[in-house]
Design a protein around this motif. Structure first.
Motif, PDB file in Angstrom:
ATOM      1  N   HIS A  37       0.688  -1.290  -0.181  1.00 21.86           N
ATOM      2  CA  HIS A  37      -0.174  -0.093   0.104  1.00 21.86           C
ATOM      3  C   HIS A  37       0.943   1.359   0.155  1.00 21.86           C
ATOM      4  CE1 HIS A  37      -2.897   2.914   1.132  1.00 21.86           C
ATOM      5  NE2 HIS A  37      -4.062   2.058   0.606  1.00 21.86           N
ATOM      6  N   SER A  38       0.430   2.203  -0.966  1.00 20.15           N
ATOM      7  CA  SER A  38       1.248   3.284  -0.896  1.00 20.15           C
ATOM      8  C   SER A  38       1.434   4.211   0.345  1.00 20.15           C
ATOM      9  CB  SER A  38       1.091   4.289  -2.174  1.00 20.15           C
ATOM     10  OG  SER A  38      -0.401   4.579  -1.940  1.00 20.15           O
ATOM     11  N   ARG A  39       0.433   4.212   0.960  1.00 19.93           N
ATOM     12  CA  ARG A  39       0.412   4.926   2.323  1.00 19.93           C
ATOM     13  C   ARG A  39       1.420   4.509   3.401  1.00 19.93           C
ATOM     14  NH1 ARG A  39      -5.475   7.124   2.444  1.00 19.93           N
ATOM     15  NH2 ARG A  39      -5.686   8.452   0.794  1.00 19.93           N
ATOM     16  N   CYS A  40       1.684   3.232   3.295  1.00 17.43           N
ATOM     17  CA  CYS A  40       2.480   2.487   4.562  1.00 17.43           C
ATOM     18  C   CYS A  40       3.925   3.194   4.351  1.00 17.43           C
ATOM     19  CB  CYS A  40       2.734   1.009   4.125  1.00 17.43           C
ATOM     20  SG  CYS A  40       1.187   0.170   4.432  1.00 17.43           S
ATOM     21  N   THR A  41       4.451   3.179   5.681  1.00 15.71           N
ATOM     22  CA  THR A  41       5.900   3.822   5.946  1.00 15.71           C
ATOM     23  C   THR A  41       6.745   2.535   6.344  1.00 15.71           C
ATOM     24  OG1 THR A  41       5.274   4.329   8.021  1.00 15.71           O
ATOM     25  CG2 THR A  41       5.091   5.825   6.596  1.00 15.71           C
ATOM     26  N   ALA A  42       6.132   1.262   6.663  1.00 15.12           N
ATOM     27  CA  ALA A  42       7.082   0.258   7.022  1.00 15.12           C
ATOM     28  C   ALA A  42       6.274  -1.173   7.118  1.00 15.12           C
ATOM     29  CB  ALA A  42       7.537   0.429   8.408  1.00 15.12           C
ATOM     30  N   ASP A  43       6.914  -2.346   6.516  1.00 15.07           N
ATOM     31  CA  ASP A  43       5.980  -3.676   6.783  1.00 15.07           C
ATOM     32  C   ASP A  43       5.961  -3.942   8.260  1.00 15.07           C
ATOM     33  OD1 ASP A  43       6.220  -4.003   3.791  1.00 15.07           O
ATOM     34  OD2 ASP A  43       8.223  -4.638   3.888  1.00 15.07           O
ATOM     35  N   ALA A  44       4.882  -4.959   8.251  1.00 19.43           N
ATOM     36  CA  ALA A  44       4.627  -5.783   9.484  1.00 19.43           C
ATOM     37  C   ALA A  44       4.494  -6.941   9.455  1.00 19.43           C
ATOM     38  CB  ALA A  44       3.204  -4.775  10.133  1.00 19.43           C
ATOM     39  N   ASN A  45       3.677  -7.523   8.547  1.00 16.76           N
ATOM     40  CA  ASN A  45       3.572  -8.934   8.198  1.00 16.76           C
ATOM     41  C   ASN A  45       3.408  -9.721   9.480  1.00 16.76           C
ATOM     42  OD1 ASN A  45       3.862  -8.444   5.545  1.00 16.76           O
ATOM     43  ND2 ASN A  45       6.211  -8.395   5.848  1.00 16.76           N
ATOM     44  N   TYR A  46       1.991  -9.603  10.309  1.00 15.99           N
ATOM     45  CA  TYR A  46       1.848 -10.644  11.353  1.00 15.99           C
ATOM     46  C   TYR A  46       0.195 -10.625  11.489  1.00 15.99           C
ATOM     47  CZ  TYR A  46       0.841  -6.287  14.133  1.00 15.99           C
ATOM     48  OH  TYR A  46       0.446  -5.070  14.627  1.00 15.99           O
ATOM     49  N   THR A  47      -0.128 -11.593  12.220  1.00 16.08           N
ATOM     50  CA  THR A  47      -1.653 -11.649  12.306  1.00 16.08           C
ATOM     51  C   THR A  47      -1.807 -11.105  13.662  1.00 16.08           C
ATOM     52  OG1 THR A  47      -1.645 -13.630  10.882  1.00 16.08           O
ATOM     53  CG2 THR A  47      -3.451 -13.354  12.459  1.00 16.08           C
ATOM     54  N   GLY A  48      -3.231 -10.457  13.930  1.00 15.81           N
ATOM     55  CA  GLY A  48      -3.585 -10.063  15.310  1.00 15.81           C
ATOM     56  C   GLY A  48      -4.962 -10.283  15.606  1.00 15.81           C
ATOM     57  N   LYS A  49      -5.551  -9.941  16.667  1.00 17.17           N
ATOM     58  CA  LYS A  49      -6.883  -9.567  16.947  1.00 17.17           C
ATOM     59  C   LYS A  49      -7.461  -8.343  17.267  1.00 17.17           C
ATOM     60  CE  LYS A  49      -7.529 -14.467  18.404  1.00 17.17           C
ATOM     61  NZ  LYS A  49      -8.072 -15.374  19.331  1.00 17.17           N
ATOM     62  N   ARG A  76     -10.085 -11.633  13.720  1.00 18.31           N
ATOM     63  CA  ARG A  76      -8.610 -11.960  13.229  1.00 18.31           C
ATOM     64  C   ARG A  76      -8.316 -10.677  12.045  1.00 18.31           C
ATOM     65  NH1 ARG A  76      -7.463 -16.661  11.336  1.00 18.31           N
ATOM     66  NH2 ARG A  76      -9.431 -17.128  10.781  1.00 18.31           N
ATOM     67  N   VAL A  77      -7.084 -10.320  12.002  1.00 16.96           N
ATOM     68  CA  VAL A  77      -6.770  -9.395  11.018  1.00 16.96           C
ATOM     69  C   VAL A  77      -5.208  -9.850  10.565  1.00 16.96           C
ATOM     70  CG1 VAL A  77      -8.279  -7.457  11.532  1.00 16.96           C
ATOM     71  CG2 VAL A  77      -5.908  -7.726  12.331  1.00 16.96           C
ATOM     72  N   TYR A  78      -4.837  -9.747   9.364  1.00 17.12           N
ATOM     73  CA  TYR A  78      -3.611  -9.995   8.983  1.00 17.12           C
ATOM     74  C   TYR A  78      -2.993  -8.594   8.817  1.00 17.12           C
ATOM     75  CZ  TYR A  78       0.720 -10.812   6.346  1.00 17.12           C
ATOM     76  OH  TYR A  78       1.968 -10.895   5.894  1.00 17.12           O
ATOM     77  N   LYS A  98      -9.566 -11.384   8.472  1.00 17.05           N
ATOM     78  CA  LYS A  98      -9.630 -12.814   8.255  1.00 17.05           C
ATOM     79  C   LYS A  98     -10.646 -13.404   9.025  1.00 17.05           C
ATOM     80  CE  LYS A  98      -5.969 -14.180   6.639  1.00 17.05           C
ATOM     81  NZ  LYS A  98      -5.838 -14.469   5.272  1.00 17.05           N
ATOM     82  N   SER A  99     -11.458 -12.788   9.601  1.00 17.77           N
ATOM     83  CA  SER A  99     -12.556 -13.639  10.289  1.00 17.77           C
ATOM     84  C   SER A  99     -13.870 -12.465  10.650  1.00 17.77           C
ATOM     85  CB  SER A  99     -12.375 -14.311  11.593  1.00 17.77           C
ATOM     86  OG  SER A  99     -11.974 -13.246  12.628  1.00 17.77           O
ATOM     87  N   GLY A 100     -15.028 -12.889  10.699  1.00 11.10           N
ATOM     88  CA  GLY A 100     -15.997 -11.698  11.060  1.00 11.10           C
ATOM     89  C   GLY A 100     -16.709 -11.391   9.714  1.00 11.10           C
ATOM     90  N   ALA A 101     -17.643 -10.324  10.073  1.00 10.13           N
ATOM     91  CA  ALA A 101     -18.529  -9.910   8.924  1.00 10.13           C
ATOM     92  C   ALA A 101     -17.996  -9.186   7.810  1.00 10.13           C
ATOM     93  CB  ALA A 101     -19.599  -8.715   9.620  1.00 10.13           C
ATOM     94  N   THR A 103     -14.893 -10.268   6.313  1.00 10.95           N
ATOM     95  CA  THR A 103     -13.833 -11.160   5.973  1.00 10.95           C
ATOM     96  C   THR A 103     -13.106 -10.819   4.518  1.00 10.95           C
ATOM     97  OG1 THR A 103     -14.480 -12.856   7.620  1.00 10.95           O
ATOM     98  CG2 THR A 103     -13.183 -13.548   5.813  1.00 10.95           C
ATOM     99  N   GLY A 104     -11.960 -10.675   4.256  1.00  7.59           N
ATOM    100  CA  GLY A 104     -11.477 -10.548   2.917  1.00  7.59           C
ATOM    101  C   GLY A 104     -11.624  -9.015   2.646  1.00  7.59           C
ATOM    102  N   LYS A 105     -12.066  -8.008   3.440  1.00  9.34           N
ATOM    103  CA  LYS A 105     -11.939  -6.968   3.098  1.00  9.34           C
ATOM    104  C   LYS A 105     -10.648  -6.261   3.592  1.00  9.34           C
ATOM    105  CE  LYS A 105     -14.318  -2.814   2.002  1.00  9.34           C
ATOM    106  NZ  LYS A 105     -14.499  -2.581   0.559  1.00  9.34           N
ATOM    107  N   ARG A 106      -9.864  -5.186   3.032  1.00 11.50           N
ATOM    108  CA  ARG A 106      -8.678  -4.533   3.253  1.00 11.50           C
ATOM    109  C   ARG A 106      -9.175  -2.958   3.788  1.00 11.50           C
ATOM    110  NH1 ARG A 106      -3.880  -6.859   1.942  1.00 11.50           N
ATOM    111  NH2 ARG A 106      -4.110  -8.512   0.425  1.00 11.50           N
TER     112      ARG A 106
END
Length: 115
Positions: A37-49, A76-78, A98-101, A103-106
């Motif tokens: 994503h062009s607005r990001c300033t750093a990578d994260a790459n983890y799953t959270g809640k 859950r979100v990635y 990753k879960s809930g109403a 799901t799949g949306k960014r």
């Protein structure tokens, strides 16, 4: 070498530079945005809640951006990447639900609302 024109090339987040040198055209390699994503300033790459109920999933990193809807506690979100506007403000996370109403949306969620 003189750069005489800029052009947008490739995918939505990729850009390139067109160099004109004596009639020849060369394209510089396209650079990918951080975390996709062009607005990001750093990578994260983890799953959270999501830590609390009714967390807005936003179109952009900030409360002035439209909400796509709300995430429930425990969803859950990635986390692809994040944006830290400046040291005095809360970072925003760019996530894929990753879960809930939704799901799949960014979208974007404030950092302190995800663990």
């Amino acid at each position: 070498m003189k750069i005489t024109a800029l052009a947008r090339v490739g995918a939505a987040a990729a850009t390139g530079v067109v160099l004109l040198t004596g009639g020849a055209v060369a394209l510089a390699p396209a650079a990918n945005a951080v975390g996709g994503h062009s607005r990001c300033t750093a990578d994260a790459n983890y799953t959270g809640k999501v830590r609390v109920a009714n967390v807005n999933l936003r179109k952009g990193p900030g409360t002035s951006h439209k909400s796509y809807g709300q995430l429930t506690k425990g969803a859950r979100v990635y986390v692809d990447c994040y944006r830290q506007p400046d040291i005095t403000k809360q970072p925003w996370l760019y996530v894929k639900v990753k879960s809930g109403a939704h799901t799949g949306k960014r979208g974007w969620v404030r950092n302190d609302l995800v663990r």
